[in-house]
Design a protein around this motif. Sequence first.
Motif, mmCIF file in Angstrom:
data_model
loop_
_atom_site.group_PDB
_atom_site.id
_atom_site.type_symbol
_atom_site.label_atom_id
_atom_site.label_comp_id
_atom_site.label_asym_id
_atom_site.label_seq_id
_atom_site.Cartn_x
_atom_site.Cartn_y
_atom_site.Cartn_z
ATOM 1 N N ALA A 232 0.833 -1.202 0.000
ATOM 2 C CA ALA A 232 0.000 0.000 0.000
ATOM 3 C C ALA A 232 0.869 1.253 0.000
ATOM 4 O O ALA A 232 0.603 2.218 -0.726
ATOM 5 N N ILE A 233 1.932 1.229 0.806
ATOM 6 C CA ILE A 233 2.814 2.408 0.866
ATOM 7 C C ILE A 233 3.539 2.577 -0.471
ATOM 8 O O ILE A 233 3.636 3.689 -1.003
ATOM 9 N N PHE A 234 3.998 1.480 -1.048
ATOM 10 C CA PHE A 234 4.774 1.535 -2.288
ATOM 11 C C PHE A 234 3.884 1.874 -3.491
ATOM 12 O O PHE A 234 4.242 2.724 -4.317
ATOM 13 N N ILE A 235 2.731 1.237 -3.590
ATOM 14 C CA ILE A 235 1.879 1.397 -4.779
ATOM 15 C C ILE A 235 0.972 2.624 -4.671
ATOM 16 O O ILE A 235 0.894 3.434 -5.596
ATOM 17 N N LEU A 236 0.289 2.789 -3.533
ATOM 18 C CA LEU A 236 -0.632 3.923 -3.394
ATOM 19 C C LEU A 236 0.076 5.188 -2.927
ATOM 20 O O LEU A 236 -0.279 6.297 -3.309
ATOM 21 N N GLY A 237 1.077 5.030 -2.098
ATOM 22 C CA GLY A 237 1.771 6.172 -1.515
ATOM 23 C C GLY A 237 1.066 6.663 -0.265
ATOM 24 O O GLY A 237 -0.075 6.300 0.011
ATOM 25 N N VAL B 48 1.632 12.628 5.953
ATOM 26 C CA VAL B 48 1.688 11.450 6.832
ATOM 27 C C VAL B 48 3.091 10.870 6.834
ATOM 28 O O VAL B 48 3.649 10.582 5.784
ATOM 29 N N ARG B 49 3.681 10.752 8.027
ATOM 30 C CA ARG B 49 5.010 10.152 8.094
ATOM 31 C C ARG B 49 4.937 8.640 8.075
ATOM 32 O O ARG B 49 5.723 7.986 7.412
ATOM 33 N N PRO C 55 -8.411 -1.095 9.365
ATOM 34 C CA PRO C 55 -7.941 -0.281 8.239
ATOM 35 C C PRO C 55 -6.486 0.148 8.407
ATOM 36 O O PRO C 55 -6.002 0.318 9.524
ATOM 37 N N LEU C 56 -5.817 0.292 7.264
ATOM 38 C CA LEU C 56 -4.498 0.936 7.259
ATOM 39 C C LEU C 56 -4.743 2.409 6.955
ATOM 40 O O LEU C 56 -5.163 2.749 5.838
ATOM 41 N N LEU C 57 -4.523 3.262 7.946
ATOM 42 C CA LEU C 57 -4.828 4.685 7.784
ATOM 43 C C LEU C 57 -3.576 5.469 7.415
ATOM 44 O O LEU C 57 -2.507 5.234 7.969
ATOM 45 N N GLY C 58 -3.733 6.411 6.460
ATOM 46 C CA GLY C 58 -2.610 7.270 6.099
ATOM 47 C C GLY C 58 -2.048 7.006 4.716
ATOM 48 O O GLY C 58 -1.078 7.636 4.307
ATOM 49 N N VAL C 59 -2.653 6.052 3.970
ATOM 50 C CA VAL C 59 -2.237 5.852 2.582
ATOM 51 C C VAL C 59 -3.305 6.437 1.650
ATOM 52 O O VAL C 59 -4.426 6.697 2.069
ATOM 53 N N LEU D 55 -13.475 8.619 3.723
ATOM 54 C CA LEU D 55 -12.519 8.632 4.824
ATOM 55 C C LEU D 55 -11.147 9.172 4.440
ATOM 56 O O LEU D 55 -10.526 9.896 5.216
ATOM 57 N N VAL D 56 -10.693 8.859 3.243
ATOM 58 C CA VAL D 56 -9.366 9.321 2.848
ATOM 59 C C VAL D 56 -9.302 10.850 2.829
ATOM 60 O O VAL D 56 -8.354 11.455 3.338
ATOM 61 N N GLU D 57 -10.351 11.451 2.275
ATOM 62 C CA GLU D 57 -10.396 12.925 2.230
ATOM 63 C C GLU D 57 -10.391 13.528 3.638
ATOM 64 O O GLU D 57 -9.688 14.503 3.913
ATOM 65 N N GLU D 58 -11.187 12.925 4.520
ATOM 66 C CA GLU D 58 -11.262 13.420 5.896
ATOM 67 C C GLU D 58 -9.902 13.302 6.597
ATOM 68 O O GLU D 58 -9.484 14.205 7.308
ATOM 69 N N LEU D 59 -9.231 12.195 6.351
ATOM 70 C CA LEU D 59 -7.913 11.994 6.963
ATOM 71 C C LEU D 59 -6.919 13.019 6.440
ATOM 72 O O LEU D 59 -6.132 13.596 7.190
ATOM 73 N N GLU D 60 -6.987 13.262 5.133
ATOM 74 C CA GLU D 60 -6.050 14.197 4.510
ATOM 75 C C GLU D 60 -6.196 15.595 5.125
ATOM 76 O O GLU D 60 -5.206 16.239 5.473
ATOM 77 N N LYS D 61 -7.447 16.020 5.283
ATOM 78 C CA LYS D 61 -7.697 17.336 5.882
ATOM 79 C C LYS D 61 -7.101 17.402 7.291
ATOM 80 O O LYS D 61 -6.432 18.358 7.668
ATOM 81 N N ALA D 62 -7.371 16.370 8.073
ATOM 82 C CA ALA D 62 -6.924 16.364 9.470
ATOM 83 C C ALA D 62 -5.406 16.313 9.573
ATOM 84 O O ALA D 62 -4.803 16.952 10.447
ATOM 85 N N ILE D 63 -4.792 15.547 8.663
ATOM 86 C CA ILE D 63 -3.339 15.411 8.721
ATOM 87 C C ILE D 63 -2.655 16.734 8.387
ATOM 88 O O ILE D 63 -1.659 17.116 9.014
ATOM 89 N N ILE D 64 -3.205 17.454 7.424
ATOM 90 C CA ILE D 64 -2.618 18.755 7.074
ATOM 91 C C ILE D 64 -2.661 19.690 8.284
ATOM 92 O O ILE D 64 -1.727 20.443 8.543
#
Lengths: 333, 333
Positions: free
Chosen positions: A107-112, A117-118, A280-284, A315-324
């Motif tokens: 997931a980290i390699f293919i999706l990024g 997110v560190r 879930p794997l969160l942050g990809v 969920l991905v969008e929500e995570l992205e907002k929060a991470i920023i």
Amino acid sequence: MYKVVLDVMGGDLAPLSTLKGAQLALQKFPDLHLCLVGKKSVLKDFEGLKRVSLYYTEEVVGMEESPKDVLKKKKDASIFKGLEILKSGEAQAFVSAGNSGAVVAGAIFILGRLEGVRRPAIATLIPSLKDPFVLIDAGANVDSKPFDLFQFGVMGSIFIEKIWKRKNPKIALLSIGEESGKGNILVKKAHQLFINSDLNYLGNIESKDIFRGEIDVVVCDGFIGNICLKLSEGLAEVILEMLKNEVKNSFLYLLGMRLAEGAIKNFKKKADWREHGGAPLLGVKGNVIIAHGRSDAIAIANAIKVAVNFIKFNLVEELEKAIIETLKVEEEP
Amino acid sequence: MYKVVLDVMGGDLAPLSTLKGAQLALQKFPDLHLCLVGKKSVLKDFEGLKRVSLYYTEEVVGMEESPKDVLKKKKDASIFKGLEILKSGEAQAFVSAGNSGAVVAGAIFILGRLEGVRRPAIATLIPSLKDPFVLIDAGANVDSKPFDLFQFGVMGSIFIEKIWKRKNPKIALLSIGEESGKGNILVKKAHQLFINSDLNYLGNIESKDIFRGEIDVVVCDGFIGNICLKLSEGLAEVILEMLKNEVKNSFLYLLGMRLAEGAIKNFKKKADWREHGGAPLLGVKGNVIIAHGRSDAIAIANAIKVAVNFIKFNLVEELEKAIIETLKVEEEP
């Protein structure tokens, strides 16, 4: 229509469990479309079915293979092929009960990773005396840094708020004492980051108290989280085994235990990770659900349900907002 | 005559538990002499008794006080006064159910570490499906180094061999996978040190397997050990509570559970830390036994029994010899 990729080859009980799980999920959710990835021979019963797309590959990642090795040597394995389908946009979520290290690495390699997110983290739901709580990170990262723990808390909080509908989730750091001075260097530094944030952070929690159900998100390094998870599983099994050994010693006990058996079954169901449908794997950059390696058909269907909810609630969008937002918090040196 | 110091003021149930525990121990062990440290008013029933010496102090360390603070401010507290008696040679072992952080700090400051020991560690016996095993370090050190873990393994091994009479104890490192490549940086480096040693080292063990009873000594950092210990305690309580809640729902269940109650009591006894008599602090210049904070009279008497065995089998000398051996193993950079 919600489009979910299922790795049909992944899991201790696969492909029987995944095939049955796919059938169950298609019956239950009329707005679900499944992209099944696996060996051609395994998928033949699904040929020509509605709401199903088939993707063939003969390569499979074993449960014990090293994630690094397979990423290089088995690029066409069902896990990686499934993640490629997710990345291409043909589907919106991915579910696998296969080698979890390979899912994380793939997931980290293919999706990024999501911007900012560190370290992506695994969020696992654990039963408690009240509602289940989230343990994050449950094993994606060993050797985390304080800022990683802070981001785990942010992501776990979004997950339980959006998917499990809990307002203003209560967050705590797993430590060896409730007082803020207690813990190792990692926890002490992470504590400062949480204190300075707007999160609903309640301080440290001791491991003996996590099952009380007073906290929604328990944050820790992935090495410790994984140890806690497996310790709980192992101990629950051993306690029931010890009780069984005890009752063997007397007919009266045995009779009593038989009568109480229904209660024990109910209890086991409540404490059953299958009910919660995977972690879930969160942050990809994508919805990735890791089902338990021992998943049966019900567990697979539940994991697919969680995947649908991830799509439904963006969920991905929500995570992205929060991470920023987290990037505004400066880490202590 | 075996001379043991007992901190009469330490523990959640003290001084009742410690006074009764002292009486019990004196009855049970005819070659025991107790040095009781506590408030004069508390010790009055022991005045003039045979095989008892009394040491008065009005200062007590609270269970929640910071070890660093009390070491400076309460030099005359029962814990520190007891350790001074041990150091002076008037007694050969020390037992306290008081603030364990203060016992560790006091023992290191007053007695000092054995030559070559970097970090003294707490060794706790934990019940399993077979015999109890030793978890070391159970909480004396957070942020351990690889060589510390190696020394914990050596000391834990001596403890279970000499005191619990197990030959050639099997040692394993607590990690997130059995394969030697799995773990965080700390565990991977410690693994190399064990591999290169003469110890009976079996590699990594996963937390779910520790209760199976196949390993004698489970080695980990004190932060993780303490979390495992408290998680086990908390989970065992919660599981029994959940079972109780379940059986409330039906008269038949309730009847069954009543009948099985004897079995559950037996089980609880087997899993009871009181039976094992406290956890020694290994690596200091003296026999120091930390009893559980919740110790009752039986637990105190058992801790005193362990202290006597430490004296009988010259544990400090044995540890010193073994530790000097470890210094020959060079740490990886």
